[in-house]
Design a protein around this motif. Structure first.
Motif, PDB file in Angstrom:
ATOM      1  N   ALA A  22     -10.565  -1.671   2.164  1.00  0.00           N
ATOM      2  CA  ALA A  22      -9.883  -0.696   1.303  1.00  0.00           C
ATOM      3  C   ALA A  22      -8.368  -0.799   1.459  1.00  0.00           C
ATOM      4  CB  ALA A  22     -10.371   0.716   1.626  1.00  0.00           C
ATOM      5  N   ILE A  23      -7.912  -1.003   2.682  1.00  0.00           N
ATOM      6  CA  ILE A  23      -6.477  -1.162   2.927  1.00  0.00           C
ATOM      7  C   ILE A  23      -5.962  -2.427   2.250  1.00  0.00           C
ATOM      8  CG2 ILE A  23      -4.759  -1.648   4.726  1.00  0.00           C
ATOM      9  CD1 ILE A  23      -6.411   0.250   6.575  1.00  0.00           C
ATOM     10  N   GLU A  25      -7.262  -3.924  -0.308  1.00  0.00           N
ATOM     11  CA  GLU A  25      -7.310  -3.667  -1.755  1.00  0.00           C
ATOM     12  C   GLU A  25      -6.089  -2.875  -2.207  1.00  0.00           C
ATOM     13  OE1 GLU A  25      -8.455  -3.776  -5.621  1.00  0.00           O
ATOM     14  OE2 GLU A  25      -9.417  -4.847  -3.977  1.00  0.00           O
ATOM     15  N   LYS A  26      -5.739  -1.830  -1.462  1.00  0.00           N
ATOM     16  CA  LYS A  26      -4.570  -1.014  -1.790  1.00  0.00           C
ATOM     17  C   LYS A  26      -3.296  -1.858  -1.721  1.00  0.00           C
ATOM     18  CE  LYS A  26      -2.269   2.946  -2.156  1.00  0.00           C
ATOM     19  NZ  LYS A  26      -2.141   3.629  -3.406  1.00  0.00           N
ATOM     20  N   LEU A  27      -3.191  -2.699  -0.704  1.00  0.00           N
ATOM     21  CA  LEU A  27      -1.990  -3.522  -0.565  1.00  0.00           C
ATOM     22  C   LEU A  27      -1.925  -4.636  -1.603  1.00  0.00           C
ATOM     23  CD1 LEU A  27      -1.719  -3.775   3.320  1.00  0.00           C
ATOM     24  CD2 LEU A  27      -0.311  -2.412   1.760  1.00  0.00           C
ATOM     25  N   SER A  28      -3.047  -4.982  -2.210  1.00  0.00           N
ATOM     26  CA  SER A  28      -3.020  -6.015  -3.248  1.00  0.00           C
ATOM     27  C   SER A  28      -2.253  -5.534  -4.486  1.00  0.00           C
ATOM     28  CB  SER A  28      -4.441  -6.447  -3.627  1.00  0.00           C
ATOM     29  OG  SER A  28      -5.105  -5.416  -4.307  1.00  0.00           O
ATOM     30  N   HIS A  29      -2.029  -4.228  -4.569  1.00  0.00           N
ATOM     31  CA  HIS A  29      -1.243  -3.665  -5.677  1.00  0.00           C
ATOM     32  C   HIS A  29       0.244  -3.595  -5.354  1.00  0.00           C
ATOM     33  CE1 HIS A  29      -4.911  -2.689  -7.784  1.00  0.00           C
ATOM     34  NE2 HIS A  29      -5.369  -2.105  -6.689  1.00  0.00           N
ATOM     35  N   SER A  32       3.158  -0.922   0.846  1.00  0.00           N
ATOM     36  CA  SER A  32       2.938   0.507   1.005  1.00  0.00           C
ATOM     37  C   SER A  32       3.248   0.919   2.435  1.00  0.00           C
ATOM     38  CB  SER A  32       1.476   0.820   0.670  1.00  0.00           C
ATOM     39  OG  SER A  32       1.253   2.203   0.703  1.00  0.00           O
ATOM     40  N   LEU A  37      -0.951   4.664   2.878  1.00  0.00           N
ATOM     41  CA  LEU A  37      -2.261   4.013   3.048  1.00  0.00           C
ATOM     42  C   LEU A  37      -3.276   4.978   3.649  1.00  0.00           C
ATOM     43  CD1 LEU A  37      -1.214   0.523   4.466  1.00  0.00           C
ATOM     44  CD2 LEU A  37      -2.228   0.988   2.228  1.00  0.00           C
ATOM     45  N   PRO A  40      -5.647   8.465   1.312  1.00  0.00           N
ATOM     46  CA  PRO A  40      -6.996   8.534   0.732  1.00  0.00           C
ATOM     47  C   PRO A  40      -8.126   8.267   1.734  1.00  0.00           C
ATOM     48  CG  PRO A  40      -5.973   6.457   0.129  1.00  0.00           C
ATOM     49  CD  PRO A  40      -4.938   7.264   0.871  1.00  0.00           C
TER      50      PRO A  40
END
Length: 109
Positions: A22-23, A25-29, A32, A37, A40
């Motif tokens: 999940a981390i 995935e979030k950083l792929s945007h 942060s 991070l 959520p």
């Protein structure tokens, strides 16, 4: 070869955890902060830092501290290790299946 194997093992170990995925995935945007991070995720900030440490040791994430803010970003080289490992296996099995297909289509003698 051994150091490459350790890297592959670390990458897959890091990606084996759903929170770390999940981390990533979030950083792929985009980059942060650790606190963004953590929002959520249903875990403590300290736990997020531990997950980030594993991701950083595997080469998947790079963190940088500026003042009191630790910013994280994805490290594409880390993902390329997993990509190369998968591609090598895919290539090997495609060759094997091609040979099997050729064998099966040969006329009987």
């Amino acid at each position: 070869m051994l150091s490459q194997q350790i890297t592959v093992d670390r990458v897959f170990h890091a990606l084996g955890d759903p929170t770390r995925r999940a981390i990533v995935e979030k950083l792929s945007h985009g980059p942060s902060s650790v606190s963004v991070l953590a929002k959520p995720l249903d875990i403590t900030l300290a736990a997020v830092v531990q997950h980030l440490q594993i991701l950083e040791e595997s080469g998947l994430v790079h963190t940088e501290k500026t003042g009191r803010v630790r910013t994280c970003r994805i490290e594409p080289k880390g993902l390329s290790v997993a990509e190369k490992w998968i591609e090598d296996r895919r290539s090997l099995w495609e060759r094997r299946l091609d040979r099997l297909g050729a064998l099966l289509t040969e006329p009987e003698k």
